[in-house]
Design an enzyme around this catalytic site. Structure first.
Site, mmCIF file in Angstrom:
data_model
loop_
_atom_site.group_PDB
_atom_site.id
_atom_site.type_symbol
_atom_site.label_atom_id
_atom_site.label_comp_id
_atom_site.label_asym_id
_atom_site.label_seq_id
_atom_site.Cartn_x
_atom_site.Cartn_y
_atom_site.Cartn_z
ATOM 1 N N LYS A 38 40.294 24.310 37.279
ATOM 2 C CA LYS A 38 39.878 25.666 36.889
ATOM 3 C C LYS A 38 40.905 26.696 37.368
ATOM 4 O O LYS A 38 41.737 26.381 38.237
ATOM 5 C CB LYS A 38 38.502 25.971 37.502
ATOM 6 C CG LYS A 38 38.482 25.959 39.032
ATOM 7 C CD LYS A 38 37.059 25.947 39.587
ATOM 8 C CE LYS A 38 37.053 25.919 41.102
ATOM 9 N NZ LYS A 38 35.699 25.639 41.640
ATOM 10 N N TYR A 264 55.205 54.441 48.408
ATOM 11 C CA TYR A 264 54.184 55.401 47.993
ATOM 12 C C TYR A 264 53.354 55.897 49.169
ATOM 13 O O TYR A 264 53.070 55.137 50.095
ATOM 14 C CB TYR A 264 53.239 54.755 46.977
ATOM 15 C CG TYR A 264 53.861 54.558 45.603
ATOM 16 C CD1 TYR A 264 54.509 55.600 44.947
ATOM 17 C CD2 TYR A 264 53.777 53.321 44.972
ATOM 18 C CE1 TYR A 264 55.064 55.405 43.679
ATOM 19 C CE2 TYR A 264 54.327 53.126 43.710
ATOM 20 C CZ TYR A 264 54.961 54.175 43.074
ATOM 21 O OH TYR A 264 55.504 53.980 41.827
HETATM 22 C C1 LIG Z 1 35.799 24.575 42.662
HETATM 23 C C2 LIG Z 1 34.838 23.459 42.788
HETATM 24 C C3 LIG Z 1 35.229 22.232 43.365
HETATM 25 C C4 LIG Z 1 36.578 22.016 44.017
HETATM 26 O O1 LIG Z 1 36.520 22.405 45.381
HETATM 27 P P1 LIG Z 1 37.782 22.222 46.358
HETATM 28 O O2 LIG Z 1 37.296 22.748 47.660
HETATM 29 O O3 LIG Z 1 38.862 23.051 45.780
HETATM 30 O O4 LIG Z 1 38.129 20.784 46.369
HETATM 31 C C5 LIG Z 1 34.323 21.186 43.328
HETATM 32 N N1 LIG Z 1 33.098 21.347 42.788
HETATM 33 C C6 LIG Z 1 32.669 22.521 42.270
HETATM 34 C C7 LIG Z 1 31.290 22.636 41.728
HETATM 35 C C8 LIG Z 1 33.532 23.627 42.268
HETATM 36 O O5 LIG Z 1 33.108 24.791 41.772
#
Ligand SMILES: *Cc1c(COP(=O)(O)O)cnc(C)c1O
Length: 369
Positions: A38, A264
């Site tokens: 993701k 800035y």
């Molecule tokens: C993002 C996510 C993961 C991955 O978690 P990590 O700590 O990056 O390994 C796993 N399961 C779900 C449901 C997630 O949303």
């Protein structure tokens, strides 16, 4: 790698191979591996990462949103893709692109069943998400008594897996809480399997779960941050290799007198004769304003240079008074040695956030095997 001439995010696929193999070595044979890609594979590049992992025969992918799954399908990713947080407006697209939704509430379950029935599907794979303590998304334990009869009324969908998510798997001070989540999930699994009459896969662990809770690996694990090289602990960081290096270059050096301001709102005032370097990366690239005013830093010729004044949209200025450097020299924001969690922690955040914040404006360059 050749010397960088502009801001780039280098992605080392050799490090990805290493991390994947390392995490797999933590699993009993036969346990499947889902790669969480993701958010552009945590800010790197979801297509290149997924292609590489598909070649390495990863079992599954997960994305948060439907749109992210569509990008992977367009790029030729054929492995199953779980959509963790689908919205009903996208259910038709989910079916058209062979994506697999997480169903986490009665409303979402009923709507997905309706869309699969309208589209004449049979046994369309779905994943049932249970809340065991994170209190974010998911059915409650008592919902099994509603879900299973509902699923038995239709042949349009079939449960491929049931899953849950740990709230504090990286924090060993919360081990009691985590074990309670695992226990609660175990009783859901038993009840669900008995009532439905077949055995969907079961999964619960994220990266820190893989490392810390071997009793919760079940049939599959879901790893994100570990694949990208972070283990959420000093010990595990040593076993993993960050895949992404954020590098830039000095655009200009200024020599300033005592009392002169930088940037800035004149947020930095020089304490004496000082040397500053201007670097072409700013808050539009993901270095947010919280890193300004001497919180965040970069490395130039292996020496730490603090960001002075406010972060601009396209630039930062750093103090290089004591650093031997010149225009065109390479700047490291993070890499395999100066890990992203270091700069993240300087501003009170975590590796996940700085990695996913690196915007699409920053060019990605890949190092292949
Ligand atoms: C993002 C996510 C993961 C991955 O978690 P990590 O700590 O990056 O390994 C796993 N399961 C779900 C449901 C997630 O949303």
């Amino acid at each position: 790698m050749p010397k960088v001439r502009e801001t780039v995010l280098e992605i080392d696929l050799r490090a990805l191979t290493h991390n994947f193999n390392y995490l797999k070595s933590k699993l009993q044979p036969g346990i499947k591996f889902l790669a969480v890609v993701k958010a552009f594979a945590y800010g790197s590049d979801s297509v290149e990462i997924a292609k590489h992992l598909q070649k390495m025969d990863v079992d599954y992918f997960a994305v948060a949103y439907t749109k992210e799954g569509v990008v992977l399908r367009d790029a030729g990713i054929t492995k199953p893709i779980l959509v963790l947080h689908p919205q009903p407006i996208n259910f038709k697209t989910i079916i058209e692109r062979c994506l697999e939704p997480s169903l986490y509430s009665a409303k979402v379950l009923n709507e997905f069943v309706a869309v699969t029935e309208e589209n004449a599907q049979t046994d369309y794979p779905v994943h049932i998400k249970f809340n065991t303590g994170l209190n974010r998304l998911g059915f409650w334990e008592s919902d099994v008594d509603f879900i299973v009869p509902r699923l038995k009324e239709t042949s349009a969908v079939k449960v491929k897996s049931i899953f849950s998510h740990l709230a504090a798997s990286e924090d060993l001070k919360e081990a009691d809480f985590t074990n309670q989540q695992i226990q609660r999930f175990n009783s859901i699994i038993d009840n669900f399997k008995t009532q439905i009459g077949y055995k969907p896969w079961v999964h619960m662990c994220n990266t820190s779960g893989i490392i810390n809770y071997k009793n919760a690996h079940f049939d599959m694990v879901r790893s994100g941050i570990g694949l990208y090289g972070f283990g959420n602990s000093v010990k595990e960081d040593q076993n993993l290799k960050p895949i992404a290096s954020l590098k830039s270059v000095i655009s200009q050096i200024h020599n300033i007198e005592k009392g002169e301001s930088v940037g800035y709102n004149r947020a930095y005032i020089s304490n004496g004769f000082e040397k500053t370097a201007t670097i072409p990366i700013g808050h539009a690239d993901g270095i947010t304003r919280v890193y300004g005013k001497k919180k965040g830093f970069v490395y130039i010729n292996n020496q730490k240079a603090y960001i002075i004044g406010n972060v601009c949209m396209d630039m930062i200025m750093v103090n290089v008074t004591d650093i031997d450097c010149k225009e065109g020299d390479e700047v490291v924001i993070f890499d395999g040695t100066h890990r992203a969690n270091e700069i993240a922690e300087s501003a009170g955040t975590i590796s996940y956030e700085i990695l996913t914040a690196i915007s699409q404006r920053v060019k990605r360059e890949f190092i292949y095997e």
